[in-house]
Design an enzyme around this catalytic site. Structure first.
Site, short mmCIF file in Angstrom:
data_model
loop_
_atom_site.label_atom_id
_atom_site.label_comp_id
_atom_site.label_asym_id
_atom_site.label_seq_id
_atom_site.Cartn_x
_atom_site.Cartn_y
_atom_site.Cartn_z
N GLY A 85 -31.58 -23.08 -37.87
CA GLY A 85 -29.86 -23.56 -37.87
C GLY A 85 -28.83 -22.48 -37.41
CE1 TYR A 86 -23.43 -22.20 -40.31
CE2 TYR A 86 -24.57 -24.37 -40.30
CZ TYR A 86 -23.54 -23.80 -40.89
OH TYR A 86 -23.16 -23.77 -42.04
CG HIS A 125 -7.21 -14.83 -11.49
ND1 HIS A 125 -8.55 -15.31 -11.76
CD2 HIS A 125 -7.33 -13.98 -10.80
CE1 HIS A 125 -9.34 -14.69 -10.79
NE2 HIS A 125 -8.52 -13.73 -10.47
#
Length: 504
Positions: free
Chosen positions: A188-189, A480
């Site tokens: 799991g995490y 950007h």
């Protein structure tokens, strides 16, 4: 009240000073309520002291070391050395700064702090037992109570955390030296995050998982890049297996015995907050050729990360008439209220998903409800994150969940390999996916796997919260070059006019 006790009174008694409890206490103090906060261990709870913060500190540090040592393509040649003692000192400094800040914030908001273990004596009284010789106990009478006692690691048979080679996540985050080899039980995490940390420190890591893949509850296309990256780091996996016992091998190490998990191997469909080692019925779909045989693994340490259980058995809840489910979680409504009207429960003890930010929100709502504010919980925009490499961030509905709820979803996706900013960082695995209602355009959900997914998902959580459309996200000018442009591009892809990727 017990004869001889010191007795005090308060408007709101908060039991537990983790992210749910201390937030509830501070918010109640801001609303001019008299608040008493009881904590038996350390302010900040598991999250600040033994979980979220120290683990992310180690993840950040090991990422720096590993990236610096593997940047030959950029013309950078280095062989970083990690001083484990200094690393742990730095980590503890981060923790101390945050936990001391919690204590100061509570005091600044008029919260009375008490150290001890709270147990309900009746529905309006709690007894606080103070640790240490001669410390005794006292009674606190309250108008309202908020239970925020959190959770603790699940211990599996034959793997006691009191045994020196066996680690829970808290112990793993405090090791003074790097183990040469480590078996991690549970993919799991928690297991996957720590497996990555130790692999980057040079440990030989093997992961044992009873299900058929990593990160149960997450779609395979989200989990797949994480598994591939883990394998690139040298992490070995054995799926469809359970760890049964360990023993010393006579040479200073240990052997971890495993066996086939039987039917409990198919990944569940819904996100499991317990780290993915819960029972799940299904056909054996494991790709592990050894899954039907007993297998022993050599290691120096074994980390058990099979989930967490609520800390509710120390509270004498029955004395106040508070009910729990069969797993010990306290059941609550959309105002964090238990079956006893003036008692609330928030955070891990109130059930899944076990997320610190979910607990904090519940704490705020509980305090506001007590103060008479029109507050209620809404989990549709509750994000979740996994701090693996690459990271995963999710919020709201998946495409299949949207279809099950009667929507005709429109989906847009943008790969990080097409992101200029991702290319400049050298981390291009993964994508941003947005799920929107095809009729109205409202954003219903998002799934991100890639660099800084835990940060990027916040924009889409906000979109869901305010009722933004996919057109709104696409029309918002993003700086950007940034990773956040990928969110805009995914929205444009959902509309059929993405510029930097082919439209569906």
């Amino acid at each position: 009240m017990v004869v001889g006790d010191i007795a005090t009174g308060t408007d709101v008694l908060v039991i537990g000073a983790g992210p749910a409890g201390y937030v509830a206490a501070i918010r109640a103090g801001q609303l001019d309520l008299d608040v008493t906060l009881v904590e038996r261990d350390a302010y900040g709870g598991t999250c600040l002291n033994h979980g979220c913060i120290p683990s992310k500190a180690l993840i950040s540090a090991t990422d720096i070391a590993h990236d610096a040592g593997h940047a030959e393509e950029m013309g950078i040649h280095a062989d970083p050395a990690v001083d484990m003692t200094q690393l742990m000192t730095w980590k503890e400094g981060v923790v101390d700064q945050l936990t001391s800040g919690v204590e100061k914030l509570c005091k600044a908001n008029g919260v009375s702090l008490m150290t001890g273990t709270a147990r309900f004596a009746d529905e309006h009284t709690a007894r606080i037992s103070h640790s240490g010789d001669g410390q005794g106990s006292e009674s606190v009478e309250f108008e309202h109570a908020i239970v925020a006692t959190g959770s603790s690691p699940i211990e599996i048979p034959n793997f006691s955390y009191e045994d020196e080679p066996v680690l829970d996540s808290r112990q793993a985050l405090s090791l003074e030296s790097v183990p040469d080899s480590l078996v991690v039980v549970g993919a799991g995490y928690i297991g996957m995050e720590l497996a990555g940390v130790f692999a980057k420190l040079g440990t030989d890591v093997t992961v044992v998982e009873m299900l058929d893949g990593i990160l149960p509850g997450y779609d395979d296309d989200l989990a797949r890049p994480v598994k591939k990256r883990a394998e690139d780091l040298g992490i070995d996996f054995h799926f469809g297996r359970t760890a049964t016992e360990w023993y010393e091998d006579g040479g200073g190490g240990i052997r971890v015995a495993t066996e086939a998990a039987g039917q409990a191997v198919e990944r569940p469909d819904e996100t499991a907050a317990d780290g993915g080692h819960a029972e799940a019925e299904g056909e054996d779909e494991t790709e592990d050729p050894e899954a039907t045989d007993d297998l022993e693994l050599s290691a120096e340490k074994v980390l058990v990360a099979v989930g967490r259980s609520p800390v509710s058995d120390t509270l004498d809840l029955e004395n106040a008439g508070i009910e729990t489910d069969e797993r010990g979680f306290i059941q609550t409504d959309d105002r964090a209220r238990t079956n006893v009207e003036h008692v609330f429960a928030v955070g891990d003890v109130a059930g899944e998903p076990m997320l610190a930010h979910k607990g904090s929100k519940e704490g705020q709502v509980a305090a506001e409800v007590i103060a008479g504010e029109p507050a209620a919980l809404d989990y549709q925009a509750m994000p979740a994150a996994v701090f693996t490499e690459p990271e995963i961030g999710t919020v709201g509905l998946t495409e299949s969940e949207a279809e099950e709820q009667g929507f005709e979803p429109t989906v847009g996706q943008f790969p990080f390999r097409a992101s200029g900013r991702a290319l400049t960082t050298g981390h291009t695995d993964g994508f941003v996916r947005i799920v929107a209602d095809g009729e109205t355009g409202f954003v219903l959900g998002a799934q991100i796997v890639g660099p800084h997914a835990s940060e990027l998902v916040a924009e889409l959580a906000l979109a869901i919260e305010i009722g933004a459309t996919v057109e709104d996200v696409a029309a918002t000018v993003h700086t950007h070059p940034t990773l956040s442009e990928s969110v805009m591009e995914a929205a444009e892809n959902a509309l059929g006019h993405a510029i930097h990727t082919l439209n569906r």
